[in-house]
Design a protein around this motif. Structure first.
Motif, PDB file in Angstrom:
ATOM      1  N   PHE A 198      -3.347   7.557  -6.192  1.00 33.18           N
ATOM      2  CA  PHE A 198      -3.896   6.672  -5.164  1.00 33.18           C
ATOM      3  C   PHE A 198      -5.328   7.079  -4.802  1.00 33.18           C
ATOM      4  N   LEU A 199      -5.497   8.362  -4.499  1.00 31.03           N
ATOM      5  CA  LEU A 199      -6.821   8.847  -4.093  1.00 31.03           C
ATOM      6  C   LEU A 199      -7.821   8.778  -5.249  1.00 31.03           C
ATOM      7  N   THR A 200      -7.366   9.090  -6.458  1.00 32.41           N
ATOM      8  CA  THR A 200      -8.249   9.021  -7.623  1.00 32.41           C
ATOM      9  C   THR A 200      -8.732   7.591  -7.834  1.00 32.41           C
ATOM     10  N   ASN A 201      -7.812   6.636  -7.705  1.00 36.58           N
ATOM     11  CA  ASN A 201      -8.183   5.226  -7.881  1.00 36.58           C
ATOM     12  C   ASN A 201      -9.256   4.814  -6.885  1.00 36.58           C
ATOM     13  N   VAL A 202      -9.072   5.190  -5.639  1.00 36.33           N
ATOM     14  CA  VAL A 202     -10.028   4.784  -4.594  1.00 36.33           C
ATOM     15  C   VAL A 202     -11.374   5.484  -4.799  1.00 36.33           C
ATOM     16  N   SER A 244      -7.429  -0.112  -6.087  1.00 33.91           N
ATOM     17  CA  SER A 244      -8.844   0.148  -6.374  1.00 33.91           C
ATOM     18  C   SER A 244      -9.754  -0.704  -5.478  1.00 33.91           C
ATOM     19  N   ALA A 245      -9.185  -1.812  -4.936  1.00 29.94           N
ATOM     20  CA  ALA A 245      -9.970  -2.689  -4.056  1.00 29.94           C
ATOM     21  C   ALA A 245     -10.380  -1.978  -2.768  1.00 29.94           C
ATOM     22  N   ILE A 247       0.839  -1.211   0.000  1.00 31.23           N
ATOM     23  CA  ILE A 247       0.000   0.000   0.000  1.00 31.23           C
ATOM     24  C   ILE A 247       0.869   1.255   0.000  1.00 31.23           C
ATOM     25  N   MET A 248       1.941   1.225   0.801  1.00 28.72           N
ATOM     26  CA  MET A 248       2.836   2.404   0.866  1.00 28.72           C
ATOM     27  C   MET A 248       3.477   2.682  -0.492  1.00 28.72           C
ATOM     28  N   ARG A 249       3.808   1.606  -1.198  1.00 28.83           N
ATOM     29  CA  ARG A 249       4.405   1.752  -2.526  1.00 28.83           C
ATOM     30  C   ARG A 249       3.427   2.466  -3.471  1.00 28.83           C
ATOM     31  N   GLU A 250       2.156   2.078  -3.372  1.00 29.50           N
ATOM     32  CA  GLU A 250       1.142   2.686  -4.237  1.00 29.50           C
ATOM     33  C   GLU A 250       0.838   4.122  -3.837  1.00 29.50           C
ATOM     34  N   MET A 251       1.114   4.439  -2.561  1.00 24.81           N
ATOM     35  CA  MET A 251       0.805   5.784  -2.070  1.00 24.81           C
ATOM     36  C   MET A 251       1.879   6.809  -2.399  1.00 24.81           C
ATOM     37  N   VAL A 252       2.917   6.360  -3.103  1.00 26.32           N
ATOM     38  CA  VAL A 252       3.993   7.296  -3.469  1.00 26.32           C
ATOM     39  C   VAL A 252       3.392   8.460  -4.267  1.00 26.32           C
ATOM     40  N   ASN A 253       2.501   8.105  -5.231  1.00 25.64           N
ATOM     41  CA  ASN A 253       1.790   9.147  -5.960  1.00 25.64           C
ATOM     42  C   ASN A 253       0.403   9.271  -5.326  1.00 25.64           C
TER      43      ASN A 253
END
Lengths: 290, 264
Positions: free
Chosen positions: B30-34, B121-122, B20-26
């Motif tokens: 991250f927020l757009t996906n969720v 996105s999950a 999750i931290m890796r995906e949160m780099v951008n």
């Protein structure tokens, strides 16, 4: 003996790319060659198309059961559609969705831009967006007829013949379907081209896909409240899904003219947008250094 | 024994945390996906509002029950993809000989593989499911039942995917079968079981675990039944045991791809 012979596609490519000024005289020929090469490539893997039938069948089976439940009697009309027409409508829209799946193309464009491959493709003697559209057309030209045959087979066995269907109108329906597929691809390409500005355009593709699915694929426009219908007719949904499927289940000349006119306008506007976004995006790519 | 289990759980937790931290780099992506996944799931509500304008019930379900079912499907699928997303690319790992990196680790191979990927996105799917069920006001007991069934649903989904994915040890193109069966499970599970009758209904309770993992829990959430609850728990346990057994059985046949790669 065989080494000296050029393959037909290679030969055509070299002709299209400039031997004897072919490009200048017939600018569309190179796209026809790209289309042909992709078509021939896809014909080698026809069997792979059948692997997607299960998911298509699941969707259709669910809608057959769902509409079977929603219609209380065989004579009942919902939004002016009989049960058979409603199921055939969904079968046609799903067939277009599965047979001409534009998600692959959209993903390819986004990957090209994010990965930097666009820097190589934009220098080729063709317009990148038209190259992608030509490739996409070559792909669905193989897939769609197979899905169409499968849809007709399922429909004939599980639903029964479509009432009032006239074979003579088939060429117009086919034209409408081709235009609908192309408009959809153009809009998906436009969304993917935003990868020049934002890292991941996938979430925007989800929303577009879901709008098309819920408003265009599952239900015909007439099922929505009267106040919403004029608004829905202004969206791409009207030209992408509703139009082609409506003509199959309930062909009327005035409706056909209306849909074709709307498609022409949408295609022109969509292509204009596509070229504009690409031109702006490519400039940005130059600034960023690829 | 207890310490080993605790260590294993800690490793799994850290693996998911770093995914999750890796995906949160951008952060924007991250927020757009969720957020967009929540919107994407919510747009399907239009379909149900239209259908319930036509009839008072769909397959014997009221609108509230359909929304509860939808919430359960979204949350289960979301939780499975949040914790064990790698199960979806298991056939690819097996066919391409990419399991080597997991085999040499001094921890459980299967858990190491499953927790090595997270689909951001999950989080949107999971949040959407929870929000939808909260909107339906299930009460405190109902909410805890929902959480329990979300966990069992996620385990059933992962186990079914693992079972099909593990067939890649024996056969090729199992990725396609896995993908199609899982899509079938989600698609069937999103509609009330009342619209399916006869052999199809039996198949959906036996062959594809839609009935036991999603429909039966939805019935228990609507009207509590202890026997049904035990049936769901028993079924999920057996399915998980079968999936793990098939994976380890297949692992004996695994041949290394001699692939040199670094996992960062």
């Amino acid at each position: 003996m065989f080494g000296s012979r050029r393959k037909p596609v290679e030969g055509a490519l070299s002709l299209a790319y400039g031997q004897g000024g072919g490009v200048r005289n017939m600018p569309w020929r190179k796209y026809a060659v790209i289309y042909k090469s992709v078509l021939l490539e896809n014909l080698q893997y026809v069997a792979n198309v059948a692997l997607g039938f299960f998911t298509y069948f699941v969707f259709i089976y669910i809608y057959i059961r769902l509409w079977g439940y929603m219609y209380r009697s065989p004579e009942e009309l919902i939004a002016g559609y009989t049960k058979e027409q409603m199921i055939w409508y969904v079968m046609m829209t799903e067939m277009l969705c599965f047979g001409a799946n534009a998600n692959v193309v959209a993903g390819e464009v986004a990957r090209d831009i994010r990965g930097g491959n666009i820097a190589y493709l934009m220098n080729k003697p063709y317009h990148y967006t038209l190259y992608i559209l030509a490739r996409y057309t070559g792909e669905w030209s193989v897939r769609l007829p197979i899905y169409a045959a499968f849809a007709v087979l399922i429909g004939a066995v599980l639903v029964g013949p479509l009432p009032h269907f006239r074979w003579i109108t088939l060429p117009v329906m086919a034209l409408c379907a081709v235009l609908g597929i192309t408009i959809n691809a153009v809009f998906k390409l436009c969304i993917s081209l935003f990868s020049f500005w934002i890292e991941d355009t996938t979430p925007f593709q989800w929303i577009y896909n879901k709008l098309i699915l819920v408003v265009g694929i599952v239900f015909p426009v007439e099922i929505f409240p009267q106040t919403l219908q004029p608004l829905l007719k202004l969206t791409p949904i009207y030209t992408v899904c509703y139009g082609p499927a409506k003509l199959v289940v309930d062909f009327r000349l005035e409706k056909c003219v209306e849909i074709l006119a709307a498609q022409a306008v949408y295609l022109a506007v969509g292509c204009g947008l596509m070229f504009l976004i690409y031109r702006k995006g490519v400039k940005r790519l130059y600034v960023n250094g690829g | 024994m207890l310490t080993a289990a605790k260590n294993q759980l800690r490793v799994c937790f850290l693996s998911i945390k770093y995914n999750i931290m890796r995906e949160m780099v951008n952060k924007v992506t991250f927020l757009t996906n969720v957020a967009f996944m929540v919107l994407n799931d919510a747009s399907i509500l239009v379909q149900w509002f239209i259908l319930f304008r036509l009839r008072d019930d769909v397959g014997g379900y009221s609108l509230r029950e359909v929304l509860m079912l939808w919430g359960l499907v979204a949350a289960s699928f979301g939780l499975s993809n949040l914790l064990f997303a790698r199960v979806l690319s298991l056939p690819n790992l097996i066919i391409n000989g990419k399991l080597d990196a997991f085999l040499v680790q001094p921890k459980n191979v299967l858990l190491g593989v499953l927790t090595s990927e997270t689909r951001i996105s999950a989080i949107g799917d999971f949040l959407y499911g929870v929000i939808l069920v909260c909107v339906c006001r299930p009460g405190v007991g109902g909410f805890f039942l929902f959480l329990l069934f979300t966990i069992t649903g996620a385990i059933a989904f992962t186990a079914f995917a693992l079972l099909l994915g593990s067939l890649s040890f024996w056969f090729v193109r199992m990725d396609i079968l896995q993908n199609q069966m899982l899509m079938g499970m989600i698609n069937f599970g999103s509609y009330p079981d009342g619209i399916f009758q006869g052999a199809a209904r039996v198949l959906l309770y036996v062959l594809i675990p839609v009935g036991m993992a999603l429909w039966l829990p939805a019935h228990v959430m609507a009207r509590f039944d202890g026997k049904m609850l035990l049936a769901v728990l028993g079924y999920v346990f057996l399915l998980s045991v079968a999936a793990v057994a098939v994976f380890y059985r297949g692992l004996r046949r695994y041949a290394s791809g001699n692939l040199m790669e670094a996992r960062l």
